[in-house]
Design an enzyme around this catalytic site. Sequence first.
Site, short mmCIF file in Angstrom:
data_model
loop_
_atom_site.label_atom_id
_atom_site.label_comp_id
_atom_site.label_asym_id
_atom_site.label_seq_id
_atom_site.Cartn_x
_atom_site.Cartn_y
_atom_site.Cartn_z
N SER A 166 0.80 -1.23 0.00
CA SER A 166 0.00 0.00 0.00
C SER A 166 0.83 1.27 0.00
O SER A 166 0.32 2.35 -0.29
CB SER A 166 -0.93 0.01 1.22
OG SER A 166 -0.17 0.04 2.42
N ASP A 167 2.13 1.16 0.32
CA ASP A 167 2.97 2.36 0.41
C ASP A 167 4.38 2.05 -0.08
O ASP A 167 5.36 2.29 0.62
CB ASP A 167 3.00 2.88 1.85
CG ASP A 167 3.63 4.26 1.95
OD1 ASP A 167 3.61 5.01 0.96
OD2 ASP A 167 4.14 4.59 3.03
N LEU A 168 4.49 1.54 -1.30
CA LEU A 168 5.81 1.23 -1.85
C LEU A 168 6.54 2.52 -2.16
O LEU A 168 6.11 3.31 -3.00
CB LEU A 168 5.66 0.38 -3.12
CG LEU A 168 6.96 -0.18 -3.69
CD1 LEU A 168 7.61 -1.16 -2.73
CD2 LEU A 168 6.71 -0.84 -5.05
#
Length: 236
Positions: A166-168
């Site tokens: 979700s937050d690469l």
Amino acid sequence: MPQTIKVSPTVHLLQSDATLPINASWFEPDFWQSQDALSGTGNGRGAVWFINSTFGDFVIRHYRRGGLVAKFNKSTFFYTGIKNTRPWQELNLLETMRALKLPVPRPIGGLVTLVRGFYRSTLITETIPHASDLFDIIKQGKSQDLNWTEIGAVIKRFHEAGIYHSDLNCHNIMIDRDSAVWVIDFDKCEQRPIHVTWQQNNIDRLKRSLDKESERHTSFDFSNAQWRDFMEGYRG
């Protein structure tokens, strides 16, 4: 699947590694400080502490909210069952990824404390030894030392396994001293059906984070050629 141990009516201990004598005190930085094992602190989605103990090297992270909600509710979440809590889901996903031989931290355990229909929670994972995140490496002027093709290939492995991050971003990709690539911080992530849309969104998010840091820091030397190498590795 993490084992759930009910410590009290309001405290649930989650255990992924049954070989360690984990208890509720493990999730409190003061406990490790009393053991002279607290080695540092950091920032991320929650407050972070680094532990160097006789049991191993760990990272403790308290889950916290982001965005506007955090202004009036920093660390409590609505409780709908232990398997819906953030640490249970993150530990379970880490266990799944480890079984798939993906390069992620070893899950250790979690703690969930119920508070009148809500919960607070903490996670412990093993530290990746001798590793630095992509941001720090680039900011130190060492971007030319990175194997961008390999980084792209590793991200592709996650996508081929259906792992949605979700937050690469450049803070969640780490490189160890053997040049091995790792991915960390799987809060609010999941394994989902493979689809080009979310995969491309992941890649776009990573590129935006690199561009953003390049604009912020003059020492952050990241080039279009390096991104092309990344994409070459990703496409195989």
